[in-house]
Design a protein around this motif. Structure first.
Motif, mmCIF file in Angstrom:
data_model
loop_
_atom_site.group_PDB
_atom_site.id
_atom_site.type_symbol
_atom_site.label_atom_id
_atom_site.label_comp_id
_atom_site.label_asym_id
_atom_site.label_seq_id
_atom_site.Cartn_x
_atom_site.Cartn_y
_atom_site.Cartn_z
ATOM 1 N N ALA A 130 0.815 -1.215 0.000
ATOM 2 C CA ALA A 130 0.000 0.000 0.000
ATOM 3 C C ALA A 130 0.846 1.261 0.000
ATOM 4 O O ALA A 130 1.884 1.334 0.658
ATOM 5 N N ILE A 131 0.374 2.255 -0.736
ATOM 6 C CA ILE A 131 0.902 3.618 -0.700
ATOM 7 C C ILE A 131 -0.226 4.476 -0.141
ATOM 8 O O ILE A 131 -1.313 4.523 -0.723
ATOM 9 N N VAL A 132 0.028 5.117 0.998
ATOM 10 C CA VAL A 132 -1.016 5.856 1.699
ATOM 11 C C VAL A 132 -0.577 7.305 1.897
ATOM 12 O O VAL A 132 0.592 7.574 2.192
ATOM 13 N N GLY A 133 -1.505 8.237 1.747
ATOM 14 C CA GLY A 133 -1.224 9.650 1.986
ATOM 15 C C GLY A 133 -2.403 10.510 1.590
ATOM 16 O O GLY A 133 -3.357 10.027 0.967
ATOM 17 N N VAL A 134 -2.336 11.783 1.937
ATOM 18 C CA VAL A 134 -3.433 12.698 1.636
ATOM 19 C C VAL A 134 -3.588 12.888 0.128
ATOM 20 O O VAL A 134 -2.668 12.590 -0.645
ATOM 21 N N GLY A 135 -4.745 13.388 -0.286
ATOM 22 C CA GLY A 135 -5.022 13.613 -1.693
ATOM 23 C C GLY A 135 -4.061 14.605 -2.315
ATOM 24 O O GLY A 135 -3.690 15.604 -1.692
ATOM 25 N N GLY A 136 -3.632 14.334 -3.542
ATOM 26 C CA GLY A 136 -2.791 15.263 -4.286
ATOM 27 C C GLY A 136 -1.318 15.248 -3.919
ATOM 28 O O GLY A 136 -0.548 16.088 -4.387
ATOM 29 N N GLN A 191 2.480 5.035 -10.803
ATOM 30 C CA GLN A 191 2.721 5.003 -12.257
ATOM 31 C C GLN A 191 4.188 4.751 -12.565
ATOM 32 O O GLN A 191 4.513 4.016 -13.499
ATOM 33 N N LYS A 192 5.079 5.372 -11.781
ATOM 34 C CA LYS A 192 6.515 5.153 -11.990
ATOM 35 C C LYS A 192 6.867 3.677 -11.768
ATOM 36 O O LYS A 192 7.656 3.103 -12.510
ATOM 37 N N ILE A 193 6.283 3.073 -10.754
ATOM 38 C CA ILE A 193 6.517 1.650 -10.480
ATOM 39 C C ILE A 193 5.946 0.808 -11.614
ATOM 40 O O ILE A 193 6.613 -0.066 -12.162
ATOM 41 N N LEU A 203 -1.222 -6.019 -10.244
ATOM 42 C CA LEU A 203 -2.483 -5.286 -10.246
ATOM 43 C C LEU A 203 -2.284 -4.012 -9.445
ATOM 44 O O LEU A 203 -1.910 -4.065 -8.271
ATOM 45 N N VAL A 204 -2.497 -2.862 -10.086
ATOM 46 C CA VAL A 204 -2.482 -1.590 -9.374
ATOM 47 C C VAL A 204 -3.923 -1.131 -9.231
ATOM 48 O O VAL A 204 -4.653 -1.035 -10.218
ATOM 49 N N VAL A 255 -0.166 -6.931 -5.690
ATOM 50 C CA VAL A 255 -1.188 -5.896 -5.776
ATOM 51 C C VAL A 255 -0.608 -4.653 -5.127
ATOM 52 O O VAL A 255 -0.092 -4.712 -4.008
ATOM 53 N N LEU A 256 -0.673 -3.536 -5.830
ATOM 54 C CA LEU A 256 -0.240 -2.246 -5.301
ATOM 55 C C LEU A 256 -1.478 -1.379 -5.204
ATOM 56 O O LEU A 256 -2.175 -1.168 -6.196
ATOM 57 N N VAL A 257 -1.778 -0.906 -4.014
ATOM 58 C CA VAL A 257 -2.959 -0.077 -3.801
ATOM 59 C C VAL A 257 -2.538 1.308 -3.349
ATOM 60 O O VAL A 257 -1.606 1.447 -2.558
ATOM 61 N N THR A 258 -3.197 2.335 -3.900
ATOM 62 C CA THR A 258 -3.009 3.689 -3.385
ATOM 63 C C THR A 258 -4.320 4.106 -2.737
ATOM 64 O O THR A 258 -5.404 3.819 -3.254
#
Length: 140
Positions: free
Chosen positions: A4-10, A18-20, A84-85, A113-116
């Protein structure tokens, strides 16, 4: 299986994903790559159809029944090492009740699976590997 990649919007979660997704090393590592933007009001049927198309399957033959769509996605992924992203996920149900069963049952070993998400609860609900990658602003 889930990162998981987690953080505030924007803040750049999608850009990092996308880079990954487009990295040369990733290109050779996975035989199937699927990118799904998952909005707040996702439709299970539409999400499955997009996944089938991204996996190289034919979603038109599957109709609109979830079981048939699951079978079509399984057929497209069977034996393939898959990345899967799932971008901008607001509800872990997009994984748990829609994509987990077809992917976990047939994708080859090493599939990821990569989730944002903006919400750590989504990462927890998807049983993402801890620690989650936190994207924070850097103030100089």
């Amino acid at each position: 299986m889930v990162v998981a990649i987690v953080g505030v919007g924007g803040i750049g979660k999608t850009t990092l994903a996308q880079k990954i997704f487009n990295d040369e090393a990733i290109q050779g590592e996975f035989s199937k790559k699927i990118w799904l933007s998952v909005n707040q009001n996702f439709s299970e049927v539409e999400l499955l159809k997009r996944a089938i198309i991204e996996a190289g399957g034919d979603a038109r033959l599957a109709g609109n029944a979830k079981a048939t769509l699951h079978r079509s996605l399984k057929d497209a992924l069977i034996g393939h090492k898959t990345l899967l992203v799932m971008d901008d996920v607001w509800d872990h149900g997009a994984w748990e009740s829609v994509l987990k069963i077809p992917l976990a049952n047939v994708a080859a070993s090493g599939s990821q699976v990569l989730v944002t998400s903006r919400d750590e609860g989504v990462a927890r609900g998807m049983m993402a590997r801890w620690p989650y990658h936190q994207v924070d602003t850097f103030i100089a």
